[in-house]
Every structure is written in C-alpha cells, then in structure tokens.
Scaffold this motif. Sequence first.
Motif, PDB file in Angstrom:
ATOM      1  N   ALA A  85       4.797  36.300  60.241  1.00 10.83           N
ATOM      2  CA  ALA A  85       4.454  37.602  59.673  1.00 10.83           C
ATOM      3  C   ALA A  85       4.131  38.603  60.777  1.00 10.83           C
ATOM      4  N   VAL A  86       3.375  38.184  61.781  1.00 16.23           N
ATOM      5  CA  VAL A  86       3.055  39.069  62.906  1.00 16.23           C
ATOM      6  C   VAL A  86       4.322  39.434  63.663  1.00 16.23           C
ATOM      7  N   ALA A  87       5.228  38.475  63.828  1.00 19.49           N
ATOM      8  CA  ALA A  87       6.496  38.767  64.511  1.00 19.49           C
ATOM      9  C   ALA A  87       7.312  39.776  63.720  1.00 19.49           C
ATOM     10  N   LEU A  88       7.311  39.672  62.395  1.00 21.20           N
ATOM     11  CA  LEU A  88       8.015  40.647  61.554  1.00 21.20           C
ATOM     12  C   LEU A  88       7.471  42.053  61.791  1.00 21.20           C
ATOM     13  N   ARG A  89       6.155  42.174  61.785  1.00 26.08           N
ATOM     14  CA  ARG A  89       5.537  43.489  61.970  1.00 26.08           C
ATOM     15  C   ARG A  89       5.828  44.030  63.360  1.00 26.08           C
ATOM     16  N   THR A  90       5.819  43.163  64.372  1.00 24.07           N
ATOM     17  CA  THR A  90       6.047  43.608  65.739  1.00 24.07           C
ATOM     18  C   THR A  90       7.501  43.999  65.975  1.00 24.07           C
ATOM     19  N   ALA A  91       8.417  43.186  65.475  1.00 24.76           N
ATOM     20  CA  ALA A  91       9.841  43.428  65.725  1.00 24.76           C
ATOM     21  C   ALA A  91      10.429  44.492  64.811  1.00 24.76           C
ATOM     22  N   PHE A  92       9.934  44.561  63.564  1.00 22.62           N
ATOM     23  CA  PHE A  92      10.522  45.450  62.569  1.00 22.62           C
ATOM     24  C   PHE A  92       9.503  46.422  61.980  1.00 22.62           C
ATOM     25  N   GLY A  93       8.533  46.852  62.792  1.00 18.55           N
ATOM     26  CA  GLY A  93       7.443  47.672  62.286  1.00 18.55           C
ATOM     27  C   GLY A  93       7.904  48.986  61.674  1.00 18.55           C
ATOM     28  N   THR A  94       8.842  49.662  62.317  1.00 19.97           N
ATOM     29  CA  THR A  94       9.318  50.944  61.790  1.00 19.97           C
ATOM     30  C   THR A  94      10.046  50.753  60.478  1.00 19.97           C
ATOM     31  N   ALA A  95      10.875  49.705  60.396  1.00 20.87           N
ATOM     32  CA  ALA A  95      11.586  49.414  59.146  1.00 20.87           C
ATOM     33  C   ALA A  95      10.610  49.069  58.035  1.00 20.87           C
ATOM     34  N   MET A  96       9.527  48.367  58.362  1.00 20.61           N
ATOM     35  CA  MET A  96       8.548  47.988  57.350  1.00 20.61           C
ATOM     36  C   MET A  96       7.855  49.216  56.774  1.00 20.61           C
ATOM     37  N   LYS A  97       7.719  50.268  57.570  1.00 21.18           N
ATOM     38  CA  LYS A  97       7.106  51.508  57.084  1.00 21.18           C
ATOM     39  C   LYS A  97       8.051  52.328  56.226  1.00 21.18           C
ATOM     40  N   GLY A  98       9.328  51.922  56.173  1.00 21.27           N
ATOM     41  CA  GLY A  98      10.290  52.659  55.371  1.00 21.27           C
ATOM     42  C   GLY A  98      10.799  53.909  56.055  1.00 21.27           C
ATOM     43  N   ARG A  99      10.714  53.959  57.377  1.00 18.21           N
ATOM     44  CA  ARG A  99      11.145  55.136  58.123  1.00 18.21           C
ATOM     45  C   ARG A  99      12.582  54.985  58.607  1.00 18.21           C
ATOM     46  N   CYS A 100      13.330  56.030  58.421  1.00 21.16           N
ATOM     47  CA  CYS A 100      14.666  56.123  58.987  1.00 21.16           C
ATOM     48  C   CYS A 100      14.949  57.621  59.097  1.00 21.16           C
ATOM     49  N   ASP A 101      14.448  58.234  60.169  1.00 23.45           N
ATOM     50  CA  ASP A 101      14.409  59.686  60.275  1.00 23.45           C
ATOM     51  C   ASP A 101      15.785  60.330  60.181  1.00 23.45           C
ATOM     52  N   GLN A 102      16.795  59.704  60.767  1.00 29.07           N
ATOM     53  CA  GLN A 102      18.125  60.295  60.752  1.00 29.07           C
ATOM     54  C   GLN A 102      18.829  60.127  59.416  1.00 29.07           C
ATOM     55  N   ARG A 103      18.523  59.054  58.712  1.00 28.95           N
ATOM     56  CA  ARG A 103      19.148  58.803  57.405  1.00 28.95           C
ATOM     57  C   ARG A 103      18.088  58.330  56.413  1.00 28.95           C
ATOM     58  N   PRO A 104      17.184  59.214  56.006  1.00 29.41           N
ATOM     59  CA  PRO A 104      16.098  58.807  55.110  1.00 29.41           C
ATOM     60  C   PRO A 104      16.600  58.257  53.776  1.00 29.41           C
ATOM     61  N   GLU A 105      17.769  58.718  53.322  1.00 32.95           N
ATOM     62  CA  GLU A 105      18.290  58.213  52.048  1.00 32.95           C
ATOM     63  C   GLU A 105      18.646  56.735  52.142  1.00 32.95           C
ATOM     64  N   LEU A 106      19.027  56.265  53.347  1.00 30.16           N
ATOM     65  CA  LEU A 106      19.351  54.858  53.516  1.00 30.16           C
ATOM     66  C   LEU A 106      18.108  53.989  53.384  1.00 30.16           C
TER      67      LEU A 106
END
Length: 461
Positions: A85-106
């Motif tokens: 779980a800690v590795a998920l947060r560390t490696a994919f933290g931005t994805a976990m927050k639901g952020r995708c600034d260039q393509r927010p609809e994705l």
Amino acid sequence: MLLTITTTHRPATDLGFLLFKHPERTRSVTLSAGRAHVFFPRATETECTAALQVEVDSVALVRGDRAQLTQYVNDRPYAAGSLLAVALRTAFGTAMKGRCDQRPELAETPLPLRIRVPSLTARGGADLTRRLFEPLGWQVTAIPVPLDPEFPEWGESRYVDLTLDGTLRLADALRHLYVLLPALDGGKHYWIGQDEADKLLRVGEGWLAAHPERELITHRYLVHRRPIVDYALERLAEASDLPDALAEPEITEAPDQPVPLAVQRQGSVLAVLRAAGARRVLDLGCGGGALLKVLMGEPSFTEIVGLDVSARALDVAERKLRLDRLPEHSRSRISLRQSALTYADPSLTGYDAAVLMEVIEHIDQERLPAMEHAVFGVARPGTVVVTTPNSEYNVRFEALPAGHFRHSDHRFEWTRAQFREWADGVATRRDYAVRYLPVGTDDPEVGSPTQLAVFTAKEVA
C-alpha cells in the motif's frame, strides 16, 4: 511482492499517461524499507499492463529496534499488505489523487481494469476478500493458496491469489487497494497515530462511509487502536450523514425573483458580515467555494477559512478560486480545511463570524445538537449566520411535487415557526441573541424562499 494493473481501454497506453509513467521506461522509487519498481510488461493499443514490484529489506524494517528473529524472518517481503500500500502511494501518488492536468477528462473516465495480486495476506480468507471488494463494484476472484500443494490435508494458508475485474476510475481503484490491502492483512509495519486515521478518511472519501464493512475495515486498517478507531468511525458517521457537497439541487431558483436566489443569499450574508464588522470569517460547509469567492472579493475580510467534510469539494473550491495563481498577499488571506461540522475543533475559536449557508438541512436532526455544540459552544464566534430553505414557500415551485424537498439530499426543510423554535433554543442555550431576516421576495402568504438567522454572542451584543 507484485501487483499488476491491466486495461483494454482504447488506446490502452493511456494507462501510462494516467500513472505518470512512460511504458517504454522502468522507474524505481525508494521506500523506507526497500525499493519499488514500475515497468510495463505489455503496452499495445489494445492492452496495457503496468506492474509494481516491491523489494523489501527485512533488516531495514526493524533497524534501530531490539528485534527478535521473527522480525527478520517473516512473510512481509513476499505477501501484499501495508508495505505494498505504501509503495502504491509512493509510486502512483498523483494518479491516486485523480490528477491529470493535461487530460482531466481521462482521470474522470471509468476504465475496464483487471488488477492482480498473486500473493495477498488475507486474514479472513477469500470470503472476507469478496466482502470488502465486491460492494465497490469489483468482480472478485480470490483463490486460496494451500500451505503445501503436496500435502492438501494441511489445509489452506492465510494467503490468496487475488484478481479484481471492474470498470472504475483508476484513482478509485488505487484508493480501494490502498485501504483494503492493509485491512485484509490486519497489521501495519509503522506506528499508527491520528494522522493515519485522517489519511484513511481522505483516501476513503466517497466510498468508505457507505461501505457495509466500514467498521471492520476501520478497525483492521488502524490495527484496533481504540481511541483512533473511535475518532475515525465518528467522522465516517458524520460523512455518511452529509450529502455530496457538489451535488446539484433539484430546485435551484425561486419563481419571480429578479436576481437568482443564490446570489441574493450571498448578498444577504455579505451584508450581515459587513454590518457586524467581521474581519476573520469561517465558511462552515463551504462546498465548492461559491461563497468563498464572494468573501475574497471583500477587502475588509483579513482571514477567511473554508471548511467542508468533502475533500473533493475542497479541491473544486481550490480550483474555482485559483489559489495557485493568487498573489501572495491574497493567498495568505484564505485557507481550506477538511472537517465535519459536528466535530468540535478548538482551533476554530476566536473568529469574528461563522456562516452556515444552506447547510443545516443536510444534517440529520438528531446530530444537530453536536453541530450546535461544535459551532456555538466550542468555536463560539461573535456572529453566526445561518440560512435554510423555508418549506412553506415550496408551494410556489410548480416543478416540485407536493411533499418533496428542494434537494434530494435534504434531511428536513423547516417552516418559519420550526426554524425560529430551533434558533431561539440555540440562542437561549448558548447565550446568543438572534434576529431573523427574509432572503428573496417576501410572499405575504408563505414568506420568503430562504430564511436567515443572525446570532450575536451576548457579550458582544
């Protein structure tokens, strides 16, 4: 330990875009007790798989402690749990927050996902694994791992080979894993404090409060530390009482109003705050920040705090207010905080005024005393402004069926007499004076569409 995420979304390589990892490259990150590696064993237009492999240093886990042999020789390097779980947060933290600034609809798009964890610690077995994941929309395949395939009579181990299939936002999938992997394990490799409960509430927002196993999940995620578990469960109960702060009302405007009712409410609140000479203001239940934007436009307010139980609503408010683009002087005037209105927070004391605009009707009536204590008893601002619908006015809404509330998440809507009875009681119990103002056109038969109460602490009355 290993976890893979596969999608058949077209183009499937969008998975790398969402994870902020290039499919043609290998990425490694350092953990407190090892390393995590991200790579893509498959990346085509029709199917893409991202793999997270975690290498655990068992010695680093207990370095500095007086360790027993079992602390060095254990299953943690091989079976998924809190370390993964800690590795998920560390490696994919931005994805976990639901952020995708260039393509927010994705980031907001549900994707067909298959997640596999070949070795997962599941104290409770396949049955508990299904009970935790299936209510969230996953199709669960949990195959028990035998203690020894050559000796089936020895029975099953506490591990399962888990496969999850579902169509969800990637951020939601990662959040489910982040909470439920440690909950199935039932243990943590690090100290548990109240900050861990706050983290659980943030990551579990939008799904944990309504989960049928929320108590079991909370107990196991927080390793049964009673005061912290009680704190988290109380907050979850409050969250389940409150609606999605971003949900659209069914009825938004009163008939024959020359100015939109929402604008009239904001103007009335602003006028009251100005008349009170308020400088430091709390917007309690601020939602997506509509009133905060109005307050920011008033230079006399030197400090503005927006508070809401929904982290998602606060994210919307932050974007709406463009806090990242404000000059430093303006940015220093406002802060956003996540908390429930029924949670007594001594740090909110000392403010000149607090506003609860169209908020109290979203709280179950049996929890109103807790809100009263938190706002009027503990925070105790000099002025409190409360607005709420006037149910008598509902007959003027032609599109509103008889007996229905204006908003699908309202727990009640009061008549003028009911609102005054409640407000008079609060004023008496909490040593405030109270007066009432109409908001919107005041109909001679049914009153105004919105009713407003101004509470003034008697020592400053």
